[in-house]
Design a protein around this motif. Structure first.
Motif, PDB file in Angstrom:
ATOM      1  N   ALA A  46      32.584  38.391  27.110  1.00 33.26           N
ATOM      2  CA  ALA A  46      31.970  37.081  26.864  1.00 33.26           C
ATOM      3  C   ALA A  46      31.970  36.242  28.130  1.00 33.26           C
ATOM      4  O   ALA A  46      30.981  35.557  28.448  1.00 33.26           O
ATOM      5  CB  ALA A  46      32.709  36.355  25.742  1.00 33.26           C
ATOM      6  N   ILE A  47      33.072  36.307  28.881  1.00 31.61           N
ATOM      7  CA  ILE A  47      33.148  35.572  30.151  1.00 31.61           C
ATOM      8  C   ILE A  47      32.074  36.073  31.109  1.00 31.61           C
ATOM      9  O   ILE A  47      31.375  35.286  31.762  1.00 31.61           O
ATOM     10  CB  ILE A  47      34.549  35.718  30.772  1.00 31.61           C
ATOM     11  CG1 ILE A  47      35.584  34.981  29.918  1.00 31.61           C
ATOM     12  CG2 ILE A  47      34.566  35.196  32.204  1.00 31.61           C
ATOM     13  CD1 ILE A  47      37.020  35.221  30.348  1.00 31.61           C
ATOM     14  N   ALA A  48      31.924  37.401  31.188  1.00 29.20           N
ATOM     15  CA  ALA A  48      30.922  37.979  32.085  1.00 29.20           C
ATOM     16  C   ALA A  48      29.511  37.580  31.674  1.00 29.20           C
ATOM     17  O   ALA A  48      28.661  37.282  32.521  1.00 29.20           O
ATOM     18  CB  ALA A  48      31.058  39.501  32.101  1.00 29.20           C
ATOM     19  N   ALA A  49      29.232  37.552  30.352  1.00 32.02           N
ATOM     20  CA  ALA A  49      27.908  37.171  29.868  1.00 32.02           C
ATOM     21  C   ALA A  49      27.588  35.726  30.231  1.00 32.02           C
ATOM     22  O   ALA A  49      26.492  35.403  30.701  1.00 32.02           O
ATOM     23  CB  ALA A  49      27.822  37.381  28.354  1.00 32.02           C
ATOM     24  N   ILE A 117      28.980  40.462  41.516  1.00 33.77           N
ATOM     25  CA  ILE A 117      27.921  39.707  40.842  1.00 33.77           C
ATOM     26  C   ILE A 117      28.520  38.534  40.083  1.00 33.77           C
ATOM     27  O   ILE A 117      27.879  37.503  39.881  1.00 33.77           O
ATOM     28  CB  ILE A 117      27.120  40.621  39.896  1.00 33.77           C
ATOM     29  CG1 ILE A 117      26.327  41.641  40.719  1.00 33.77           C
ATOM     30  CG2 ILE A 117      26.192  39.818  39.004  1.00 33.77           C
ATOM     31  CD1 ILE A 117      25.507  42.589  39.874  1.00 33.77           C
ATOM     32  N   LEU A 118      29.800  38.670  39.692  1.00 33.43           N
ATOM     33  CA  LEU A 118      30.455  37.589  38.969  1.00 33.43           C
ATOM     34  C   LEU A 118      31.130  36.636  39.947  1.00 33.43           C
ATOM     35  O   LEU A 118      30.542  35.676  40.408  1.00 33.43           O
ATOM     36  CB  LEU A 118      31.457  38.176  37.961  1.00 33.43           C
ATOM     37  CG  LEU A 118      30.804  39.051  36.862  1.00 33.43           C
ATOM     38  CD1 LEU A 118      31.869  39.644  35.966  1.00 33.43           C
ATOM     39  CD2 LEU A 118      29.813  38.236  36.051  1.00 33.43           C
ATOM     40  N   ASP A 119      32.345  36.921  40.342  1.00 26.76           N
ATOM     41  CA  ASP A 119      33.006  35.997  41.270  1.00 26.76           C
ATOM     42  C   ASP A 119      33.838  36.710  42.326  1.00 26.76           C
ATOM     43  O   ASP A 119      34.484  36.069  43.142  1.00 26.76           O
ATOM     44  CB  ASP A 119      33.887  34.999  40.500  1.00 26.76           C
ATOM     45  CG  ASP A 119      34.913  35.692  39.626  1.00 26.76           C
ATOM     46  OD1 ASP A 119      35.155  36.903  39.819  1.00 26.76           O
ATOM     47  OD2 ASP A 119      35.466  35.012  38.756  1.00 26.76           O
ATOM     48  N   GLY A 120      33.837  38.058  42.300  1.00 25.20           N
ATOM     49  CA  GLY A 120      34.552  38.804  43.324  1.00 25.20           C
ATOM     50  C   GLY A 120      36.044  38.921  43.113  1.00 25.20           C
ATOM     51  O   GLY A 120      36.741  39.540  43.909  1.00 25.20           O
ATOM     52  N   THR A 121      36.563  38.349  42.016  1.00 32.88           N
ATOM     53  CA  THR A 121      38.003  38.378  41.807  1.00 32.88           C
ATOM     54  C   THR A 121      38.450  39.604  41.021  1.00 32.88           C
ATOM     55  O   THR A 121      39.634  39.916  40.979  1.00 32.88           O
ATOM     56  CB  THR A 121      38.470  37.115  41.071  1.00 32.88           C
ATOM     57  OG1 THR A 121      37.826  37.067  39.785  1.00 32.88           O
ATOM     58  CG2 THR A 121      38.118  35.871  41.863  1.00 32.88           C
TER      59      THR A 121
END
Length: 238
Positions: A46-49, A117-121
């Motif tokens: 859900a966070i990724a979406a 693509i998200l935040d690199g963490t």
């Protein structure tokens, strides 16, 4: 560590564009078009979406978690425009969104999203649920009953009262008015979600009027005098 507000994405030129066929998705309580929804995305998919939609200015597809109606196999939901996304120290996201349009689900898929693509963490790819949707447009009004929308709208405005009315929707189109009113019905979210099946603006307004009449018992007789039957059509859809 204080909550971190993510930067606002650029606005999508045409939020109803057919080019946006596949959308990242979550499963949520039923959300109606023009209804404001606040929720917390905690699970990784859900966070990724949410992050992917926020970064690209895409709508987020919210599939309605509600029982399937008899004779209807469609899974329904509402496309959401993300208005605010705030990241908490835990990594969860607090989200504020507003409903755009209802859809039926045509196909579902899962796609891995690279960490960069998200935040690199993250060190591993996250799976994002996707759906291919079909927008559900309103049906054409019945010409010989064209005056009834105005009558129903007047009744709904009386029930909701001036304190709940704002010029932005009280003076808008019949379709927008019907969704705003539906979102304010004194019913559980699952019961309001039944209205996602209703394609007729007139029928939506009629249902809103009947539900509000039932919750204000002293006004039922007045509504029946105007030719509105309280309860029947709505109960048949639950």
């Amino acid at each position: 560590m204080p909550a971190e507000a993510l930067s606002l994405p650029s606005k999508v030129d045409d939020e109803r564009s057919d080019a946006l066929v596949w959308l990242p998705t979550i499963v949520s309580r039923p959300v109606l078009p023009l209804e404001v929804e606040n929720f917390c995305a905690e699970k990784q998919h859900a966070i990724a979406a949410v992050k992917r939609c926020w970064a690209n200015g895409w709508p987020l597809a919210a599939i309605a978690a509600m029982p399937v109606r008899d004779g209807c196999k469609d899974r329904l939901g509402t496309a959401l425009r993300l208005q605010m996304v705030e990241e908490l120290p835990s990594g969860a996201l607090m989200v504020r969104a507003i409903g755009l349009w209802p859809f039926s689900v045509l196909e579902e898929s899962v796609q891995p999203v690279r960490p960069d693509i998200l935040d690199g963490t993250q060190t591993q790819a996250t799976m994002v649920n996707l759906v291919r949707t079909r927008q559900l447009p309103d049906s054409e009004p019945v010409k010989e009953r064209g005056q009834s929308c105005a009558t129903l709208r007047k009744r709904v405005r009386v029930f909701l009262g001036g304190s709940n009315m704002t010029a932005s929707w009280a003076e808008g189109s019949d379709a927008d008015f019907s969704w705003h009113a539906a979102a304010r019905l004194p019913l559980p979210a699952v019961a309001r979600g039944v209205l996602l099946h209703i394609r007729s603006v007139e029928e939506r307004l009629s249902i809103c009027s009947q539900v509000l009449a039932a919750s204000f018992g002293g006004s039922v007789a007045e509504l029946q005098g105007e030719g509105l039957t309280v309860g029947g059509p709505f109960r048949s859809r639950l």
